[in-house]
Write an enzyme that holds these catalytic residues in place. Structure first.
Site, PDB file in Angstrom:
ATOM      1  N   ARG A   1    -113.572  37.500  15.198  1.00  0.00           N
ATOM      2  CA  ARG A   1    -112.684  37.109  14.097  1.00  0.00           C
ATOM      3  C   ARG A   1    -113.402  36.464  12.913  1.00  0.00           C
ATOM      4  O   ARG A   1    -113.090  36.788  11.762  1.00  0.00           O
ATOM      5  CB  ARG A   1    -111.555  36.192  14.607  1.00  0.00           C
ATOM      6  CG  ARG A   1    -110.636  36.867  15.637  1.00  0.00           C
ATOM      7  CD  ARG A   1    -109.372  36.069  15.891  1.00  0.00           C
ATOM      8  NE  ARG A   1    -108.523  36.076  14.732  1.00  0.00           N
ATOM      9  CZ  ARG A   1    -108.429  35.094  13.865  1.00  0.00           C
ATOM     10  NH1 ARG A   1    -109.084  33.960  14.050  1.00  0.00           N
ATOM     11  NH2 ARG A   1    -107.648  35.203  12.819  1.00  0.00           N
TER      12      ARG A   1
ATOM     13  N   CYS B   1    -128.166  40.504  16.890  1.00  0.00           N
ATOM     14  CA  CYS B   1    -129.036  40.834  15.748  1.00  0.00           C
ATOM     15  C   CYS B   1    -128.234  41.365  14.570  1.00  0.00           C
ATOM     16  O   CYS B   1    -128.299  42.556  14.229  1.00  0.00           O
ATOM     17  CB  CYS B   1    -130.094  41.833  16.187  1.00  0.00           C
ATOM     18  SG  CYS B   1    -131.203  41.081  17.361  1.00  0.00           S
ATOM     19  N   GLU B   2    -127.425  40.497  14.005  1.00  0.00           N
ATOM     20  CA  GLU B   2    -126.626  40.816  12.813  1.00  0.00           C
ATOM     21  C   GLU B   2    -126.492  39.517  12.026  1.00  0.00           C
ATOM     22  O   GLU B   2    -126.178  38.474  12.613  1.00  0.00           O
ATOM     23  CB  GLU B   2    -125.194  41.241  13.195  1.00  0.00           C
ATOM     24  CG  GLU B   2    -125.092  42.481  14.007  1.00  0.00           C
ATOM     25  CD  GLU B   2    -124.753  43.710  13.178  1.00  0.00           C
ATOM     26  OE1 GLU B   2    -124.508  43.576  11.969  1.00  0.00           O
ATOM     27  OE2 GLU B   2    -124.748  44.800  13.768  1.00  0.00           O
TER      28      GLU B   2
ATOM     29  N   TYR C   1    -106.497  37.447  19.908  1.00  0.00           N
ATOM     30  CA  TYR C   1    -107.461  38.337  19.252  1.00  0.00           C
ATOM     31  C   TYR C   1    -108.890  37.827  19.468  1.00  0.00           C
ATOM     32  O   TYR C   1    -109.732  37.920  18.573  1.00  0.00           O
ATOM     33  CB  TYR C   1    -107.111  38.496  17.752  1.00  0.00           C
ATOM     34  CG  TYR C   1    -105.693  38.965  17.558  1.00  0.00           C
ATOM     35  CD1 TYR C   1    -105.344  40.279  17.852  1.00  0.00           C
ATOM     36  CD2 TYR C   1    -104.689  38.092  17.137  1.00  0.00           C
ATOM     37  CE1 TYR C   1    -104.020  40.716  17.716  1.00  0.00           C
ATOM     38  CE2 TYR C   1    -103.376  38.519  16.998  1.00  0.00           C
ATOM     39  CZ  TYR C   1    -103.053  39.836  17.296  1.00  0.00           C
ATOM     40  OH  TYR C   1    -101.748  40.264  17.161  1.00  0.00           O
TER      41      TYR C   1
ATOM     42  N   GLU D   1     -91.652  40.225  18.327  1.00  0.00           N
ATOM     43  CA  GLU D   1     -92.933  40.610  18.925  1.00  0.00           C
ATOM     44  C   GLU D   1     -94.049  39.628  18.563  1.00  0.00           C
ATOM     45  O   GLU D   1     -95.076  40.027  18.007  1.00  0.00           O
ATOM     46  CB  GLU D   1     -93.336  42.002  18.418  1.00  0.00           C
ATOM     47  CG  GLU D   1     -92.332  43.102  18.677  1.00  0.00           C
ATOM     48  CD  GLU D   1     -92.670  44.389  17.918  1.00  0.00           C
ATOM     49  OE1 GLU D   1     -93.563  44.391  17.051  1.00  0.00           O
ATOM     50  OE2 GLU D   1     -92.026  45.412  18.212  1.00  0.00           O
ATOM     51  N   PRO D   2     -93.903  38.357  18.865  1.00  0.00           N
ATOM     52  CA  PRO D   2     -94.983  37.434  18.499  1.00  0.00           C
ATOM     53  C   PRO D   2     -96.176  37.575  19.445  1.00  0.00           C
ATOM     54  O   PRO D   2     -96.000  37.787  20.642  1.00  0.00           O
ATOM     55  CB  PRO D   2     -94.333  36.057  18.672  1.00  0.00           C
ATOM     56  CG  PRO D   2     -93.325  36.269  19.765  1.00  0.00           C
ATOM     57  CD  PRO D   2     -92.804  37.684  19.592  1.00  0.00           C
ATOM     58  N   GLY D   3     -97.352  37.471  18.895  1.00  0.00           N
ATOM     59  CA  GLY D   3     -98.565  37.496  19.729  1.00  0.00           C
ATOM     60  C   GLY D   3     -99.389  36.265  19.447  1.00  0.00           C
ATOM     61  O   GLY D   3     -99.455  35.319  20.237  1.00  0.00           O
ATOM     62  N   ARG D   4     -99.999  36.250  18.236  1.00  0.00           N
ATOM     63  CA  ARG D   4    -100.871  35.154  17.836  1.00  0.00           C
ATOM     64  C   ARG D   4    -100.211  33.776  18.005  1.00  0.00           C
ATOM     65  O   ARG D   4    -100.838  32.833  18.507  1.00  0.00           O
ATOM     66  CB  ARG D   4    -101.234  35.344  16.362  1.00  0.00           C
ATOM     67  CG  ARG D   4    -102.250  34.357  15.835  1.00  0.00           C
ATOM     68  CD  ARG D   4    -102.366  34.481  14.314  1.00  0.00           C
ATOM     69  NE  ARG D   4    -102.615  35.829  13.877  1.00  0.00           N
ATOM     70  CZ  ARG D   4    -103.826  36.400  13.786  1.00  0.00           C
ATOM     71  NH1 ARG D   4    -104.893  35.695  14.104  1.00  0.00           N
ATOM     72  NH2 ARG D   4    -103.951  37.641  13.376  1.00  0.00           N
TER      73      ARG D   4
ATOM     74  N   GLY E   1     -96.054  38.382  13.720  1.00  0.00           N
ATOM     75  CA  GLY E   1     -96.669  37.989  12.462  1.00  0.00           C
ATOM     76  C   GLY E   1     -96.655  36.516  12.137  1.00  0.00           C
ATOM     77  O   GLY E   1     -97.325  36.088  11.196  1.00  0.00           O
TER      78      GLY E   1
HETATM   79  C1  LIG Z   1     -96.229  46.224  15.726  1.00  0.00           C
HETATM   80  C2  LIG Z   1     -96.795  44.873  15.960  1.00  0.00           C
HETATM   81  N1  LIG Z   1     -96.028  43.953  16.552  1.00  0.00           N
HETATM   82  C3  LIG Z   1     -96.481  42.695  16.797  1.00  0.00           C
HETATM   83  C4  LIG Z   1     -97.760  42.321  16.439  1.00  0.00           C
HETATM   84  C5  LIG Z   1     -98.213  40.943  16.752  1.00  0.00           C
HETATM   85  O1  LIG Z   1     -98.510  40.226  15.596  1.00  0.00           O
HETATM   86  P1  LIG Z   1     -98.844  38.706  15.679  1.00  0.00           P
HETATM   87  O2  LIG Z   1     -99.926  38.532  16.678  1.00  0.00           O
HETATM   88  O3  LIG Z   1     -99.266  38.340  14.319  1.00  0.00           O
HETATM   89  O4  LIG Z   1     -97.591  37.992  16.080  1.00  0.00           O
HETATM   90  C6  LIG Z   1     -98.602  43.249  15.804  1.00  0.00           C
HETATM   91  C7  LIG Z   1     -99.949  42.855  15.380  1.00  0.00           C
HETATM   92  O5  LIG Z   1    -100.499  43.248  14.406  1.00  0.00           O
HETATM   93  C8  LIG Z   1     -98.109  44.578  15.575  1.00  0.00           C
HETATM   94  O6  LIG Z   1     -98.874  45.502  14.987  1.00  0.00           O
END
Ligand SMILES: Cc1ncc(COP(=O)(O)O)c(C=O)c1O
Length: 420
Positions: free
Chosen positions: A315, A345-346, A374, A276-279, A242
């Protein structure tokens, strides 16, 4: 610092590698990722949470290109997954099954079976119904399932409604009201087919203010300490992802304030921690490159029509997201606003609205920055547009992670029935 900077001639590069050159070699549109930037972000996050010895699981949903996962695995990343498909990706990219955490509200019996067969590190269960399913599958397989409960702590992350997950009105997690989470935890503790791993929380994505994290983590600690006080074993707390990034500057993210918060809250708590970082790892280390097809002067607006579209990067229209859009050529003065739009076409097919842009003409090349998370993972073939290719630049070398899809490959997946 940013992975995207200009060379001595003011042309945009990714870690010093010419983006014009990559487009000439691999075509347009094209996703490009910075290996050095990904490594830098991941190790910076690891360092920020080092005082609490957290294990960092990269959230594959943000970017699941095998080459990206493999690169992060070399830095010590585990994987946070939300599907059996992402499990297959994590394993194929070299992440040990024990370093995989499986999140998500709708794991099927087949998903659970695949995870247990692989020897997954942790399943984050999101309902009593799912716990029962996990227990039944584990019993049938003769194994013990490692299960954490994802709790819903009813905290508003203050982010876009479509990526907010921590409130009662959201489908995620088990309510901490009426001791629902606590009684379910006691039941998994007593279940011979389940090994209780602790609790998990994830309140949403692109959170740029620490206050919601603090509220959620404090509520999580409260539940966890209560479970402990009642004699239950709570080995681990998974603090989710998050952490937000600066989409305006598209530069490296500073994790020190987040690290300081978790250190203050958890340093002496005695819980093992997971993240659990992604973004925050991937977003600002990727860009979508695109070429101008036409510039169309409308009655009151300039439209820059490019060869990337909402099927490549959804996005902007899905989340009202802002991505900086810059020329690969040396920057020129703006001549006024323009909408940067795709050929789909949107009316919702745009990459940027009302942007100050210089004179542009067909063939000019643009970079849509901060598109490493994303982005490609959400691509579709809408309008039968083959999704863009993906390239990773690492140590000055360009690696094609995935070629652009072809019309032939899209059509080859389909069959035409033999009609009577
Ligand atoms: C359970 C869970 N963990 C981790 C993430 C990764 O979030 P972020 O990309 O914001 O770090 C998400 C994304 O929504 C998620 O649903």
């Amino acid at each position: 610092m940013s992975a995207f900077y200009r060379d001595a001639h003011n042309h945009l590069t990714i870690d010093g590698v010419s983006l014009d050159g990559l487009m000439a070699e691999f075509g347009s549109p094209l996703y490009v990722y910075s290996g050095a930037g990904l490594e830098r972000a991941f190790t910076a996050f690891q360092a920020a949470v080092a005082p609490v010895s957290g294990k960092v699981h990269f959230a594959l949903k943000a970017n699941s290109a095998l080459g990206v996962i493999a690169l992060l695995a070399r830095c010590g990343a585990g994987a946070d997954i939300v599907s059996a498909g992402e499990l297959a990706r994590a394993l194929a990219a070299g992440i040990a099954a024990g370093d995989v955490v499986f999140s998500g509200v709708g794991k099927t019996a087949a998903d659970i079976r695949a995870a247990l067969a692989a020897g997954i590190g942790q399943l984050n269960a999101e309902s009593a119904e799912e716990v029962a399913q996990i227990s039944a599958v584990a019993a049938a397989m003769g194994v013990v399932a490692p299960v954490a409960l994802r709790v819903n702590v009813d905290v508003d992350a203050g982010t876009h409604a479509k990526i907010s997950t921590g409130q009662r009105s959201n489908k995620f997690g088990i309510s901490t009201d009426q001791r629902e989470a606590a009684s379910l935890y006691a039941s998994i503790d007593a279940d011979p087919h389940i090994k209780p791993m602790g609790l998990a929380v994830h309140i949403g994505s692109q959170i740029c203010d620490l206050a919601p994290f603090e509220r959620a983590y404090a509520a999580l600690l409260d539940v966890a300490n209560g479970l402990r006080a009642s004699g239950l074993d709570v080995p681990c707390l998974d603090l989710g992802g998050g952490v937000g990034v600066d989409y305006q500057q598209a530069s490296d993210t500073d994790f020190s304030a987040y690290g300081a918060l978790v250190t203050r809250l958890f340093k002496d708590s005695g819980f093992a921690l997971g993240f659990e970082p992604g973004r925050a790892i991937a977003a600002n280390n990727g860009a979508l490159l695109t070429e101008v097809i036409y510039v169309k002067q409308g009655d009151n607006k300039r439209f820059v029509i490019v060869d990337a579209a909402m099927n490549d990067l959804i996005r902007p229209t899905l989340y009202d997201a802002y991505h900086p859009i810059v020329t690969l050529a040396p920057p020129q003065n703006t001549i006024g606003k323009a909408d940067i739009v795709g050929p789909v076409c949107e009316t919702g097919d745009y990459l940027g609205l009302d942007r100050d842009m210089p004179t542009l003409a067909a063939g000019d090349k643009l970079a849509v920055l901060s598109a490493g998370a994303y982005g490609a993972v959400m691509a579709s073939s809408y309008n039968t547009r083959p999704p863009a290719g993906e390239v990773l630049v690492h140590d000055g070398k360009a690696h094609l992670l995935r070629p652009a899809r072809s019309f032939d490959s899209l059509l080859a997946e389909e069959t035409i029935p033999v009609f009577d």
